[in-house]
Design an enzyme around this catalytic site. Structure first.
Site, short mmCIF file in Angstrom:
data_model
loop_
_atom_site.label_atom_id
_atom_site.label_comp_id
_atom_site.label_asym_id
_atom_site.label_seq_id
_atom_site.Cartn_x
_atom_site.Cartn_y
_atom_site.Cartn_z
N LYS A 122 1.09 14.42 1.05
CA LYS A 122 -0.27 14.72 0.61
C LYS A 122 -0.45 16.22 0.34
CE LYS A 122 -2.18 10.75 3.14
NZ LYS A 122 -2.87 9.89 2.16
N LYS A 167 -14.65 8.43 -3.59
CA LYS A 167 -15.90 8.78 -2.88
C LYS A 167 -16.41 10.14 -3.36
CE LYS A 167 -14.12 6.14 0.96
NZ LYS A 167 -13.24 6.17 2.14
N LYS A 175 -8.03 13.73 4.58
CA LYS A 175 -7.15 12.57 4.52
C LYS A 175 -6.16 12.71 5.67
CE LYS A 175 -6.13 13.94 0.22
NZ LYS A 175 -6.40 12.70 -0.51
N ARG A 176 -5.35 11.69 5.95
CA ARG A 176 -4.32 11.85 6.96
C ARG A 176 -3.41 13.03 6.63
NH1 ARG A 176 -2.96 7.93 10.63
NH2 ARG A 176 -1.49 9.50 11.32
N THR A 200 -8.52 6.76 -1.86
CA THR A 200 -9.88 6.22 -1.98
C THR A 200 -10.90 7.33 -1.75
OG1 THR A 200 -9.55 5.42 0.27
CG2 THR A 200 -9.50 3.78 -1.48
N HIS A 207 0.80 -1.23 0.00
CA HIS A 207 0.00 0.00 0.00
C HIS A 207 0.83 1.27 0.00
CE1 HIS A 207 -4.00 -1.82 0.84
NE2 HIS A 207 -3.25 -2.77 1.38
C1 26V Z 1 2.60 1.88 8.20
C2 26V Z 1 3.00 2.21 9.45
C3 26V Z 1 4.35 1.82 9.88
C4 26V Z 1 4.77 2.39 11.19
C5 26V Z 1 3.67 2.51 12.19
C6 26V Z 1 2.51 3.27 11.67
C7 26V Z 1 2.12 2.85 10.31
C8 26V Z 1 0.84 3.13 9.86
C9 26V Z 1 0.44 2.77 8.61
C10 26V Z 1 1.32 2.18 7.77
C11 26V Z 1 0.87 1.80 6.40
C12 26V Z 1 0.63 2.95 5.53
C13 26V Z 1 0.12 2.47 4.22
C14 26V Z 1 -1.18 3.11 3.83
O1 26V Z 1 -2.03 3.43 4.63
N1 26V Z 1 -1.35 3.25 2.54
C15 26V Z 1 -2.56 3.82 1.95
O2 26V Z 1 -3.35 2.72 1.51
C16 26V Z 1 -4.55 3.15 0.89
C17 26V Z 1 -5.35 1.91 0.58
O3 26V Z 1 -4.68 1.14 -0.37
C18 26V Z 1 -4.22 3.97 -0.34
O4 26V Z 1 -5.42 4.41 -0.93
C19 26V Z 1 -3.35 5.15 0.02
O5 26V Z 1 -2.95 5.83 -1.14
C20 26V Z 1 -2.13 4.68 0.78
O6 26V Z 1 -1.39 5.77 1.26
#
Ligand code: 26V
Length: 790
Positions: A533, A641, A527-528, A637, A340
């Site tokens: 972003k 929406k 969004k976050r 996503t 992701h």
């Molecule tokens: C990784 C980590 C690692 C350290 C601790 C905190 C933490 C939190 C989240 C993540 C994973 C981040 C990946 C993510 O959220 N990707 C998003 O996934 C969405 C669904 O596929 C996508 O639409 C977004 O573009 C993408 O940023």
């Protein structure tokens, strides 16, 4: 259609009984909390029959199941969705009307189930809804965090994080399954492949029903909690602390050693419990362990559940005594992986020392996997630097993405562009060796929650113009295209958008105390909060606009009023992201109280943006801000929406924006900025000079002069300025000019309503591709191969 309640009168009788039984009260005397609780409990109980039948049918027919392993499921509220999908919403709404109660008030009692951070967690929730609605046996597997994602408050314009003890108010949609608890070992040491003297933790499952849309299918999301284990003999204070910590909160602080250890414990607990539960079920049905992959597909959502790979190997080899090669084939066939993000800091790595201490036997297995992998690569004459980079274990750390690609038969990205970047850049070394493993699955959203339930105005228009088939097959929404020039349709869409803007404005007035003019352009970025972003680019443009509106009369005269809405949470330890929130909040106060301009622009940062807030926001946008640095947003996503509910995208060619622009035509969006290729080339050449751009653009100089006046300390926001001038890793300055131009075009274009809403209709009509029903069908056809429940 599952109508749980035969008719309105039947429901009323049952409901009145439930209130009496649960709280010894009546409709007239009950509190809204009691009214809500009784409704939730009653509905949940009435879903049992479909739930049991679904399980029975899967067993009797020997259907294959897919288990979606994810550390996050951002479910939001369940009440509305469960009433709607089970076909009971209308009956219940009417019954409450008879009781003189507004059903929305009852729905509002439910807290969001916020077991996720953002896109990745919400995607998992959409997938459960789509799979159940398509009749596919997909089961969620995650952790029952006692505290969900933090509640955001603003104090002095700054973000404050408050814990979210969401279970405290009562969660009526779960059932504890005590006798399916599993004991999971941590620590200890290994003697001849046997783990000795571990610390045992009991994982206890809580099942939450997932209701398919009008098809009698009810699947589950299984959430594992932790308790003290009977196998653990020595239990002191520290032991109980550890037991509680593991399921205490979503992504606990991982900046300390303690925090990291807990997160790894969570990951193993989630992986091991899910795998062991599947194996137990498989054997209890009298099947051979060697056939496991024929009955289960295990989807790894990002690298967080990577450990299902070595855990499955451990089970097959240590417990069932299969040889390595046979175990490896079963594991690879059963498991598949979704990536992701290409953000380096999110590509997980675990410190060897920590890992080996916590999971000694799992570490040995990964070491053996690594040894064999290197031999394979050497045989293929892979260059030694490539081997070094591809190894599962680096000098100090385990590389989770590498384990996932090597240990599964499928690796997918989440949008076409993202998958290309994975293949050609991020994981190119793997792609060269295993090209057949890589595939794309462009994300989607469930159009039930994200349109049908939240935009009944649009539903009515669609039903009237193109019939109801689109509800079950969203690709049919394209039939709307025929009418894109129809004045009557345009008028109805304009009215729909106005109604949704008025509803959002009302909510914002109530919650944030800021008044918005529904005739203004609603320009929304939710969004976050992350530098890639580029909320910073958005607020810099707003400052530019503000300064220009104040001094340029001609510009002022031609400008259509615009309301800028932000919603975002920053990670508690992400200082730059928090500074950007503070900057936006500060600018918002200045602009909103400046009578010279506040009839032309307004800025709102909504507090505690979450799924429920999003349900009001997504339908009310005219402009959808999707302005990430090209290549960085894997998919997005929210963009989908917004599109489905009639917003035009102002955005870069990043993630799924590329597909949005392709489908709807880039003439129907406002596309600007560097392309992914330009961004990646520029990183490679390493010759970007942001300071030159700054020095040569008076607008940028003015913006930062203005920012200096915002705080009594003129250097308060210097960290932002310095980061832009010294590195600007996300090309904010480089894209600024193009963004300003795109904004100008959009603002100008809005004045031609006829043209704008024709574009809106095209966007809605072309949004069918983005239903997660389509995404799930693709996962199923290409990866899982499940049979539909009939
Ligand atoms: C990784 C980590 C690692 C350290 C601790 C905190 C933490 C939190 C989240 C993540 C994973 C981040 C990946 C993510 O959220 N990707 C998003 O996934 C969405 C669904 O596929 C996508 O639409 C977004 O573009 C993408 O940023």
């Amino acid at each position: 259609m599952i109508i749980v309640f035969k008719d309105k009168e039947h429901f009323k009788k049952e409901y009145i009984n439930a209130l009496d039984k649960n709280f010894r009260t009546t409709v007239e005397n009950a509190t809204t909390a009691q009214l809500y609780a009784s409704l939730a409990m009653l509905l949940n109980k009435n879903l049992d029959e479909d739930y049991n039948n679904t399980n029975l049918l899967i067993k009797e027919k020997g259907l294959k199941k897919a288990i979606y392993f994810s550390m996050e499921f951002l479910m939001g509220r369940l009440i509305t969705n469960n009433l709607q999908n089970s076909g009971n919403y209308q009956i219940v709404k009417e019954a409450f009307k008879d009781f003189n109660i507004d059903i929305n008030k009852i729905e509002d009692v439910e807290e969001d189930t916020g077991l996720g951070n953002g896109g990745l967690g919400r995607l998992a929730a959409c997938f459960l809804d789509s799979a159940a609605s398509l009749g596919l046996p997909l089961y969620g597997n995650s952790i029952r965090y006692t505290k969900g994602f933090f509640i955001q408050e603003f104090v002095n314009n700054q973000q404050i994080e408050k814990p979210d003890p969401w279970l405290d108010k009562g969660f009526y949609w779960e059932e504890k399954i005590e006798d399916e608890a599993i004991d999971i070992p941590f620590f200890g040491y290994v003697e001849d492949t046997v783990l000795k003297e571990p610390i045992w933790i009991k994982a206890v499952p809580y099942d939450v029903k997932i209701v398919g849309n009008e098809n009698n299918v009810v699947t589950t999301l299984r959430l594992w909690s932790t308790e003290a284990s009977e196998l653990q003999e020595f239990k002191d204070e520290k032991y109980y602390q550890m037991v509680n910590k593991i399921s205490d909160s979503l992504y606990p602080d991982d900046s300390t050693y303690e925090g990291k250890k807990i997160r790894l414990q969570q990951q193993y607990l989630l992986s091991a419990s899910g795998i062991q539960a599947a194996i137990k079920e498989h054997l209890s049905l009298g099947r051979d362990i060697r056939e496991l992959h024929k009955y289960y597909a295990f989807q790894i959502n990002d690298t967080h559940p990577t450990l299902i790979i070595p855990e499955l190997m451990r089970g097959l080899m240590d417990v069932f005594k299969l040889g390595y090669d046979e175990a490896w084939e079963i594991t690879k066939n059963a498991c598949s992986f979704t990536n992701h993000t290409i953000m380096q800091e999110a590509l997980e790595k675990w410190d060897i020392k920590l890992f080996r201490e916590l999971l000694p036997r799992i570490y040995e297995i990964i070491k053996e996997m690594d040894r064999r992998f290197v031999l394979e690569l050497e045989k293929l004459n892979v260059h030694e630097t490539d081997i070094y980079n591809m190894k599962l274990i680096g000098t100090n750390s385990l590389r989770m993405a590498n384990i996932c690609i090597y240990g599964t038969h499928s690796t997918n990205g989440v949008a076409a562009l993202h998958t290309e970047i994975l293949k050609n850049t991020t994981f190119n070394n793997f792609y060269k060796i295993y090209p057949e493993r890589f595939n794309n699955k462009t994300n989607g959203i469930t159009h039930r929650r994200w349109m049908m339930h939240i935009n009944t105005e649009l539903v009515a228009i669609l039903d009237k113009w193109i019939g109801k088939d689109w509800r079950y097959d969203l690709s049919k929404i394209e039939e709307l295209l025929k009418f894109k020039e129809d004045k009557k349709l345009k008028k109805e869409i304009i009215d729909m958008k106005m109604a949704k803007k008025i509803q959002l404005a009302k909510r914002i007035k109530e919650l944030e105390g800021i008044e918005l003019d529904p005739n203004s352009i609603f320009d929304i970025q939710v969004k976050r909060l992350h530098e890639y972003k580029r909320q910073l680019l958005n607020i810099m443009h707003i400052i530019y606009l503000y300064l220009r509106l104040k001094k340029d009369q001609e510009f002022r005269a031609n400008f259509h009023p615009q309301s800028f809405i932000f919603g975002a949470k920053a990670a508690p330890s992400y200082h730059m992201a928090k500074s950007i929130i503070e900057l936006i909040n500060t600018v918002s106060k200045v602009i909103n109280s400046d009578f010279e301009v506040n009839d032309l622009i307004k800025v709102v940062f909504v507090e505690n943006y979450n799924v429920t807030y999003a349900e009001y926001i997504m339908t009310a946008a005219d402009l959808s801000e999707q302005i990430s640095t090209a290549s960085k947003e894997a998919s997005g996503t929210g963009n989908m929406k917004f599109m489905l509910n009639g917003a035009l995208t102002i955005g870069t060619l990043d993630g799924a924006n590329v597909e949005i622009a392709e489908l709807a035509g880039s003439e129907n969006e406002f596309i600007f900025g560097m392309t992914a290729k330009e961004v990646l080339d520029m990183y490679e050449k390493n010759n970007y000079k942001p300071r030159e751009i700054y020095d040569n653009d008076q607008r940028l100089i003015d913006i930062f002069e203005f920012i200096q006046t915002l705080n009594k300390n003129p250097h308060h926001f210097d960290n932002i300025k310095h980061s832009l001038l010294n590195s600007d890793y996300f090309f904010v300055l480089k894209d600024f000019d193009a963004y300003v131009k795109a904004q100008e075009i959009a603002n100008n274009n809005y004045k031609d309503k006829d043209n704008w809403f024709e574009k809106v209709i095209v966007n809605i009509a072309k949004a069918g591709f983005f239903t997660s029903d389509r995404t799930i069908e693709q996962y199923n056809n290409d990866i899982w191969h499940l049979t539909k429940i009939k």
